[in-house]
Design a protein around this motif. Structure first.
Motif, PDB file in Angstrom:
ATOM      1  N   MET A   1       0.851  -1.206   0.000  1.00  0.00           N
ATOM      2  CA  MET A   1       0.000   0.000   0.000  1.00  0.00           C
ATOM      3  C   MET A   1       0.881   1.248   0.000  1.00  0.00           C
ATOM      4  O   MET A   1       1.804   1.364   0.796  1.00  0.00           O
ATOM      5  N   ILE A   2       0.566   2.175  -0.902  1.00  0.00           N
ATOM      6  CA  ILE A   2       1.348   3.395  -1.003  1.00  0.00           C
ATOM      7  C   ILE A   2       0.929   4.363   0.099  1.00  0.00           C
ATOM      8  O   ILE A   2      -0.256   4.616   0.305  1.00  0.00           O
ATOM      9  N   ALA A   3       1.903   4.883   0.818  1.00  0.00           N
ATOM     10  CA  ALA A   3       1.610   5.826   1.898  1.00  0.00           C
ATOM     11  C   ALA A   3       1.122   7.150   1.316  1.00  0.00           C
ATOM     12  O   ALA A   3       1.390   7.471   0.161  1.00  0.00           O
ATOM     13  N   PRO A   4       0.379   7.921   2.104  1.00  0.00           N
ATOM     14  CA  PRO A   4      -0.101   9.225   1.619  1.00  0.00           C
ATOM     15  C   PRO A   4       1.052  10.115   1.158  1.00  0.00           C
ATOM     16  O   PRO A   4       2.112  10.135   1.777  1.00  0.00           O
ATOM     17  N   ASP A   5       0.827  10.838   0.054  1.00  0.00           N
ATOM     18  CA  ASP A   5       1.856  11.745  -0.430  1.00  0.00           C
ATOM     19  C   ASP A   5       1.670  13.109   0.224  1.00  0.00           C
ATOM     20  O   ASP A   5       0.882  13.282   1.145  1.00  0.00           O
ATOM     21  N   MET A   6       2.444  14.094  -0.247  1.00  0.00           N
ATOM     22  CA  MET A   6       2.380  15.428   0.335  1.00  0.00           C
ATOM     23  C   MET A   6       1.682  16.411  -0.606  1.00  0.00           C
ATOM     24  O   MET A   6       1.712  17.606  -0.386  1.00  0.00           O
ATOM     25  N   PHE A   7       1.020  15.883  -1.670  1.00  0.00           N
ATOM     26  CA  PHE A   7       0.313  16.766  -2.588  1.00  0.00           C
ATOM     27  C   PHE A   7      -1.000  17.261  -1.980  1.00  0.00           C
ATOM     28  O   PHE A   7      -1.454  18.357  -2.260  1.00  0.00           O
ATOM     29  N   THR A   8      -1.627  16.411  -1.171  1.00  0.00           N
ATOM     30  CA  THR A   8      -2.917  16.738  -0.569  1.00  0.00           C
ATOM     31  C   THR A   8      -2.843  16.514   0.935  1.00  0.00           C
ATOM     32  O   THR A   8      -2.303  15.503   1.392  1.00  0.00           O
ATOM     33  N   PHE A   9      -3.395  17.444   1.697  1.00  0.00           N
ATOM     34  CA  PHE A   9      -3.404  17.293   3.152  1.00  0.00           C
ATOM     35  C   PHE A   9      -4.406  16.212   3.545  1.00  0.00           C
ATOM     36  O   PHE A   9      -5.570  16.249   3.147  1.00  0.00           O
ATOM     37  N   THR A  10      -3.953  15.224   4.337  1.00  0.00           N
ATOM     38  CA  THR A  10      -4.828  14.130   4.764  1.00  0.00           C
ATOM     39  C   THR A  10      -4.933  14.012   6.282  1.00  0.00           C
ATOM     40  O   THR A  10      -5.980  13.660   6.802  1.00  0.00           O
ATOM     41  N   SER A  11      -3.836  14.272   7.007  1.00  0.00           N
ATOM     42  CA  SER A  11      -3.894  14.113   8.461  1.00  0.00           C
ATOM     43  C   SER A  11      -2.756  14.888   9.109  1.00  0.00           C
ATOM     44  O   SER A  11      -1.754  15.210   8.462  1.00  0.00           O
ATOM     45  N   ARG A  12      -2.932  15.175  10.393  1.00  0.00           N
ATOM     46  CA  ARG A  12      -1.872  15.853  11.137  1.00  0.00           C
ATOM     47  C   ARG A  12      -1.977  15.493  12.617  1.00  0.00           C
ATOM     48  O   ARG A  12      -3.043  15.569  13.212  1.00  0.00           O
ATOM     49  N   LEU A  13      -0.855  15.098  13.192  1.00  0.00           N
ATOM     50  CA  LEU A  13      -0.734  14.947  14.645  1.00  0.00           C
ATOM     51  C   LEU A  13       0.060  16.145  15.156  1.00  0.00           C
ATOM     52  O   LEU A  13       1.200  16.354  14.737  1.00  0.00           O
ATOM     53  N   HIS A  14      -0.552  16.937  16.023  1.00  0.00           N
ATOM     54  CA  HIS A  14       0.127  18.060  16.651  1.00  0.00           C
ATOM     55  C   HIS A  14       0.429  17.638  18.087  1.00  0.00           C
ATOM     56  O   HIS A  14      -0.451  17.627  18.942  1.00  0.00           O
ATOM     57  N   GLU A 191       2.724  14.966   9.683  1.00  0.00           N
ATOM     58  CA  GLU A 191       1.721  15.243   8.658  1.00  0.00           C
ATOM     59  C   GLU A 191       1.647  14.127   7.618  1.00  0.00           C
ATOM     60  O   GLU A 191       2.672  13.569   7.202  1.00  0.00           O
ATOM     61  N   ASN A 192       0.416  13.822   7.202  1.00  0.00           N
ATOM     62  CA  ASN A 192       0.151  12.878   6.109  1.00  0.00           C
ATOM     63  C   ASN A 192       0.811  11.521   6.330  1.00  0.00           C
ATOM     64  O   ASN A 192       1.329  10.906   5.387  1.00  0.00           O
ATOM     65  N   ALA A 193       0.803  11.044   7.548  1.00  0.00           N
ATOM     66  CA  ALA A 193       1.432   9.756   7.858  1.00  0.00           C
ATOM     67  C   ALA A 193       0.417   8.629   7.771  1.00  0.00           C
ATOM     68  O   ALA A 193      -0.732   8.779   8.206  1.00  0.00           O
ATOM     69  N   SER A 194       0.836   7.504   7.213  1.00  0.00           N
ATOM     70  CA  SER A 194       0.010   6.298   7.254  1.00  0.00           C
ATOM     71  C   SER A 194       0.021   5.746   8.676  1.00  0.00           C
ATOM     72  O   SER A 194       0.763   6.218   9.541  1.00  0.00           O
ATOM     73  N   SER A 195      -0.781   4.720   8.917  1.00  0.00           N
ATOM     74  CA  SER A 195      -0.812   4.117  10.256  1.00  0.00           C
ATOM     75  C   SER A 195       0.553   3.568  10.643  1.00  0.00           C
ATOM     76  O   SER A 195       0.998   3.728  11.782  1.00  0.00           O
ATOM     77  N   ALA A 196       1.236   2.924   9.681  1.00  0.00           N
ATOM     78  CA  ALA A 196       2.558   2.361   9.959  1.00  0.00           C
ATOM     79  C   ALA A 196       3.568   3.463  10.232  1.00  0.00           C
ATOM     80  O   ALA A 196       4.395   3.366  11.151  1.00  0.00           O
ATOM     81  N   LEU A 228      10.795  12.086  28.489  1.00  0.00           N
ATOM     82  CA  LEU A 228       9.753  12.851  27.816  1.00  0.00           C
ATOM     83  C   LEU A 228       8.429  12.659  28.546  1.00  0.00           C
ATOM     84  O   LEU A 228       8.007  11.525  28.812  1.00  0.00           O
ATOM     85  N   GLN A 229       7.781  13.758  28.857  1.00  0.00           N
ATOM     86  CA  GLN A 229       6.461  13.731  29.495  1.00  0.00           C
ATOM     87  C   GLN A 229       5.446  14.249  28.481  1.00  0.00           C
ATOM     88  O   GLN A 229       5.381  15.450  28.217  1.00  0.00           O
ATOM     89  N   PRO A 230       4.650  13.356  27.874  1.00  0.00           N
ATOM     90  CA  PRO A 230       3.695  13.802  26.851  1.00  0.00           C
ATOM     91  C   PRO A 230       2.542  14.588  27.460  1.00  0.00           C
ATOM     92  O   PRO A 230       2.151  14.357  28.605  1.00  0.00           O
ATOM     93  N   ASN A 231       2.010  15.511  26.697  1.00  0.00           N
ATOM     94  CA  ASN A 231       0.830  16.262  27.096  1.00  0.00           C
ATOM     95  C   ASN A 231      -0.262  15.977  26.068  1.00  0.00           C
ATOM     96  O   ASN A 231      -0.462  16.746  25.122  1.00  0.00           O
ATOM     97  N   TRP A 232      -0.963  14.861  26.250  1.00  0.00           N
ATOM     98  CA  TRP A 232      -1.952  14.447  25.268  1.00  0.00           C
ATOM     99  C   TRP A 232      -3.178  15.351  25.282  1.00  0.00           C
ATOM    100  O   TRP A 232      -3.888  15.456  24.284  1.00  0.00           O
ATOM    101  N   GLU A 233      -3.447  15.995  26.409  1.00  0.00           N
ATOM    102  CA  GLU A 233      -4.599  16.895  26.474  1.00  0.00           C
ATOM    103  C   GLU A 233      -4.418  18.093  25.543  1.00  0.00           C
ATOM    104  O   GLU A 233      -5.382  18.591  24.962  1.00  0.00           O
ATOM    105  N   ALA A 234      -3.173  18.557  25.422  1.00  0.00           N
ATOM    106  CA  ALA A 234      -2.903  19.689  24.529  1.00  0.00           C
ATOM    107  C   ALA A 234      -2.647  19.249  23.096  1.00  0.00           C
ATOM    108  O   ALA A 234      -2.641  20.077  22.178  1.00  0.00           O
ATOM    109  N   SER A 235      -2.406  17.954  22.879  1.00  0.00           N
ATOM    110  CA  SER A 235      -2.120  17.434  21.533  1.00  0.00           C
ATOM    111  C   SER A 235      -3.414  17.220  20.771  1.00  0.00           C
ATOM    112  O   SER A 235      -4.480  17.006  21.336  1.00  0.00           O
ATOM    113  N   GLU A 236      -3.291  17.237  19.444  1.00  0.00           N
ATOM    114  CA  GLU A 236      -4.461  17.077  18.584  1.00  0.00           C
ATOM    115  C   GLU A 236      -4.122  16.160  17.411  1.00  0.00           C
ATOM    116  O   GLU A 236      -2.995  16.141  16.930  1.00  0.00           O
ATOM    117  N   TYR A 237      -5.122  15.430  16.945  1.00  0.00           N
ATOM    118  CA  TYR A 237      -4.951  14.582  15.759  1.00  0.00           C
ATOM    119  C   TYR A 237      -6.155  14.786  14.829  1.00  0.00           C
ATOM    120  O   TYR A 237      -7.279  14.704  15.274  1.00  0.00           O
TER     121      TYR A 237
END
Length: 237
Positions: A1-14, A191-196, A228-237
């Protein structure tokens, strides 16, 4: 399976977190021209506060995940290439000759060129980038939290004569460190990352949470231990 490219916005983890050092650490800078400065100063902002370049964090992050995936690839003899072997030409997922052939083949089709480069790249390069692919992870410079820092430490160092086992003549020097307890704000975009690809990125961050990845110089001397102490409350997906 081809991973998402960077031509189109599909997802973002902040992603937001805090990197706390449990030992002193140092990110080195160029030698200072100040006669009162230590021989090996640390990297600082124009305000005199220590900071960690995003490239330093990314390099340690990538090196850890690359080592893990390369080990898995060798142990299980997987068909898909998970990571490059950067020390050999044949170990790279995109040798220069292969890249030239791809560009000649798809010189008039930018989308197909990008798709082929991504398909032929290893999983690590698809996440962290290489000379022909943009990275899917973006990292801000890590700025220290002012209330976690008062002043730097100056330590003495000495070069050892391997034959005599004693200090080498005239080889004493001073180096600057940031004391233990320093905390830095961490902010990452994936940005634009597949599940893997997202799993690979999070695997490296989890290692930082466990305190398994050291940062900075003089790690063999006990410097660079952090958690590293993650702050998941401030993070967004």
């Amino acid at each position: 399976m081809i991973a998402p490219d960077m031509f189109t916005f599909t997802s973002r983890l902040h992603y937001h977190g805090k990197l706390v050092f449990t030992s002193a650490h140092r990110i080195g800078a160029e030698r200072s021209l100040d006669v009162t400065a230590p021989d090996l100063p640390i990297l600082q902002t124009v305000d005199g506060l220590p900071y960690i370049p995003g490239s330093s964090f990314k390099g340690a992050w990538r090196a850890y995940t690359e080592a893990i995936l390369r080990t898995v690839q060798v142990q299980h003899n997987l068909g898909e290439k998970l990571a490059c072997d950067p020390l050999t030409e044949n170990g790279r997922c995109l040798p220069q000759k292969h890249v030239s052939d791809i560009k000649n083949t798809y010189r008039d089709d930018q989308k197909k060129l990008d798709e082929t480069l991504r398909t032929d790249s290893c999983l690590i390069c698809r996440v962290f980038g290489n000379g022909h692919l943009a990275s899917k992870v973006l990292i801000k410079d890590l700025i220290i939290q002012p209330d976690s820092f008062y002043r730097t430490e100056i330590r003495d160092g000495v070069a050892i004569d391997r034959d005599s086992g004693r200090a080498a003549d005239g080889m004493k020097y001073q180096f600057e460190t940031v004391p233990a307890g320093a905390a830095f704000d961490l902010e990452i975009l994936v940005e634009n990352a597949s599940s893997a690809e997202l799993g690979v990125a999070l695997m490296g961050l989890l290692a930082f949470q466990r305190g398994e990845v050291l940062l900075g110089g003089a790690k063999s001397r006990g410097l660079g231990w952090c958690e590293l102490q993650p702050n998941w409350e401030a993070s967004e997906y």
